[in-house]
Design an enzyme around this catalytic site. Structure first.
Site, mmCIF file in Angstrom:
data_model
loop_
_atom_site.group_PDB
_atom_site.id
_atom_site.type_symbol
_atom_site.label_atom_id
_atom_site.label_comp_id
_atom_site.label_asym_id
_atom_site.label_seq_id
_atom_site.Cartn_x
_atom_site.Cartn_y
_atom_site.Cartn_z
ATOM 1 N N GLU A 121 0.774 -1.219 -0.168
ATOM 2 C CA GLU A 121 0.051 -0.225 0.086
ATOM 3 C C GLU A 121 0.779 1.285 0.140
ATOM 4 O OE1 GLU A 121 -3.627 -0.311 2.380
ATOM 5 O OE2 GLU A 121 -3.332 1.696 3.061
ATOM 6 N N ASP A 123 -0.090 5.410 0.478
ATOM 7 C CA ASP A 123 -0.828 6.442 0.941
ATOM 8 C C ASP A 123 -0.771 7.824 0.949
ATOM 9 O OD1 ASP A 123 -2.708 3.991 1.745
ATOM 10 O OD2 ASP A 123 -1.677 3.966 3.625
ATOM 11 N N GLU A 125 -3.004 10.313 2.997
ATOM 12 C CA GLU A 125 -4.023 10.309 3.898
ATOM 13 C C GLU A 125 -4.386 11.706 4.442
ATOM 14 O OE1 GLU A 125 -4.553 5.940 5.674
ATOM 15 O OE2 GLU A 125 -2.686 6.929 6.043
ATOM 16 N N GLN A 138 -0.606 12.715 5.996
ATOM 17 C CA GLN A 138 0.301 11.535 6.144
ATOM 18 C C GLN A 138 0.416 10.895 5.129
ATOM 19 O OE1 GLN A 138 0.118 8.986 9.644
ATOM 20 N NE2 GLN A 138 -1.071 7.628 8.279
ATOM 21 N N ASN A 140 2.533 7.283 3.482
ATOM 22 C CA ASN A 140 2.874 5.949 4.067
ATOM 23 C C ASN A 140 2.853 5.109 3.062
ATOM 24 O OD1 ASN A 140 3.413 4.125 6.284
ATOM 25 N ND2 ASN A 140 1.543 4.552 7.093
ATOM 26 N N ASP A 148 -2.960 -7.145 10.840
ATOM 27 C CA ASP A 148 -2.947 -8.149 11.646
ATOM 28 C C ASP A 148 -1.838 -7.958 12.970
ATOM 29 O OD1 ASP A 148 -0.693 -8.726 10.608
ATOM 30 O OD2 ASP A 148 -1.420 -10.584 9.722
ATOM 31 N N LYS A 150 1.125 -7.223 12.098
ATOM 32 C CA LYS A 150 2.578 -7.309 11.615
ATOM 33 C C LYS A 150 2.874 -6.009 10.671
ATOM 34 C CE LYS A 150 2.378 -12.324 11.798
ATOM 35 N NZ LYS A 150 2.250 -13.629 11.187
ATOM 36 N N ILE A 151 1.986 -5.249 10.392
ATOM 37 C CA ILE A 151 2.011 -4.238 9.591
ATOM 38 C C ILE A 151 3.285 -3.149 10.033
ATOM 39 C CG2 ILE A 151 0.345 -2.686 10.713
ATOM 40 C CD1 ILE A 151 -0.399 -1.996 7.643
ATOM 41 N N ILE A 152 4.160 -2.833 9.139
ATOM 42 C CA ILE A 152 5.168 -1.916 9.467
ATOM 43 C C ILE A 152 5.013 -0.648 8.606
ATOM 44 C CG2 ILE A 152 7.467 -1.366 9.458
ATOM 45 C CD1 ILE A 152 7.930 -4.705 9.341
ATOM 46 N N GLY A 153 4.513 0.507 9.287
ATOM 47 C CA GLY A 153 4.223 1.776 8.677
ATOM 48 C C GLY A 153 5.556 2.625 8.371
ATOM 49 N N TRP A 217 -7.271 6.243 16.001
ATOM 50 C CA TRP A 217 -5.790 6.368 15.773
ATOM 51 C C TRP A 217 -5.683 7.723 15.032
ATOM 52 C CZ3 TRP A 217 -3.859 7.141 11.093
ATOM 53 C CH2 TRP A 217 -4.329 6.284 9.759
#
Length: 302
Positions: A121, A123, A125, A138, A140, A148, A150-153, A217
């Site tokens: 992805e 982004d 935003e 933002q 990203n 889940d 495990k996402i790393i932004g 958030w």
């Protein structure tokens, strides 16, 4: 008489307070980038490139653009007809003023539907805000992540040098196999180069737009929630532009770049404009957040 003379002063003070959130860079604009990628792509109507994805009762298509809104019943989203493996993707967007805390208005690339739980992805935003505070833009990048845990932004956040609720401004993502460049009115605000296959999205993605409730958030880490006394929350999109290589294009299809250079990258003048933005408008950079585990974001130190 004294009270009468005081009134104009109080009125001026109120006006100054109203514009104060956007006065950090008031009178200051980025230097010209000297090159304008958006001019290389023709504007298209909404239905030439997109379709409703969800919340059809919360969107209206007119004058080649689309208005989407969020209320207590639903938000709304749209999706490009075709997937792409590279391209320039832009839209002119106007945001709603006032209290919009908890609300996300987004324009982004994703392949979540093709790779649920393991998607890429990219982004743009807009994080909703409270009265008297500016919107946060933002950017990203996710690589093979999901929601889940495990996402790393890879977030970089900006307070823009203008009020995005007053007029339409053009926001774009340039994505090719070498780099991702985020642009605002053709000014590069961020360049994310490919440093390894593990830290760069390479699978085909679709283009999306949406408005939704992210109260947990979106605004000051969830401190302020969506308040439906101010509904509907509206996002307006127009002047859609897209060009590049679809997922079905032949291998010889040439990916676009954000500069005159066929090899990609930015010109010296574009770098100067981007440095101005990152000096004056950047409010968060994940690579400079020392609370994060940067073993998960090796591009920060490579």
């Amino acid at each position: 008489m004294a009270n009468f003379l005081l009134f104009p002063f109080l009125l001026l003070l109120i006006l100054l307070l109203l514009i104060l959130p956007y006065s950090t860079n008031a009178g200051y604009w980025p230097p010209s980038p000297g090159y304008y990628p958006s001019s290389k792509f023709r504007s298209m109507s909404f239905y030439n490139g997109y379709r409703n994805l969800w919340g059809p009762a919360h969107q209206r298509v007119d004058n080649n653009g689309i208005t989407i809104w969020l209320d207590q019943h639903s938000g709304s989203g749209f999706k490009s007809v075709k997937p792409f493996r590279s391209g320039y993707f832009g839209a002119s967007i106007k945001l709603q003023p006032g209290y919009t805390a908890g609300v996300i208005t987004a324009f982004y690339l994703s392949n979540n539907e093709a790779h649920p739980g393991y998607h890429d992805e990219v982004d743009i935003e807009f994080l909703g805000t409270t009265f008297g505070k500016p919107y946060t833009l933002q950017t990203n990048v996710y690589i093979r992540g999901s929601g889940d845990g495990k996402i790393i932004g890879r977030e970089m956040k900006f307070h823009l040098w203008f009020d995005p609720t007053q007029h339409f401004h053009h926001y774009a993502i340039l994505w090719n196999p070498r780099e991702i460049i985020f642009l605002v009115d053709d000014v590069p605000i961020r360049r994310y180069p490919r440093k390894s296959a593990e830290t760069f999205p390479l699978r085909p993605m679709w283009v999306y737009g949406s408005i939704w409730d992210a109260s947990s958030w979106a605004t000051e880490d969830g401190k302020y929630k969506a308040d439906y006394r101010y509904q509907p929350f509206v996002g307006q999109f127009t002047n859609f532009k897209a060009g590049g290589c679809t997922a079905y294009a032949p291998r010889w299809c040439r990916p676009p770049t954000a500069s005159p250079f066929r090899s990609g990258g930015l010109t010296r003048q574009q770098y100067k404009a981007m440095q101005w933005v990152q000096t004056h408008s950047l409010v968060y950079d994940y690579c400079r957040d020392y609370k994060r585990d940067h073993s998960l974001t090796p591009e920060c130190w490579r």
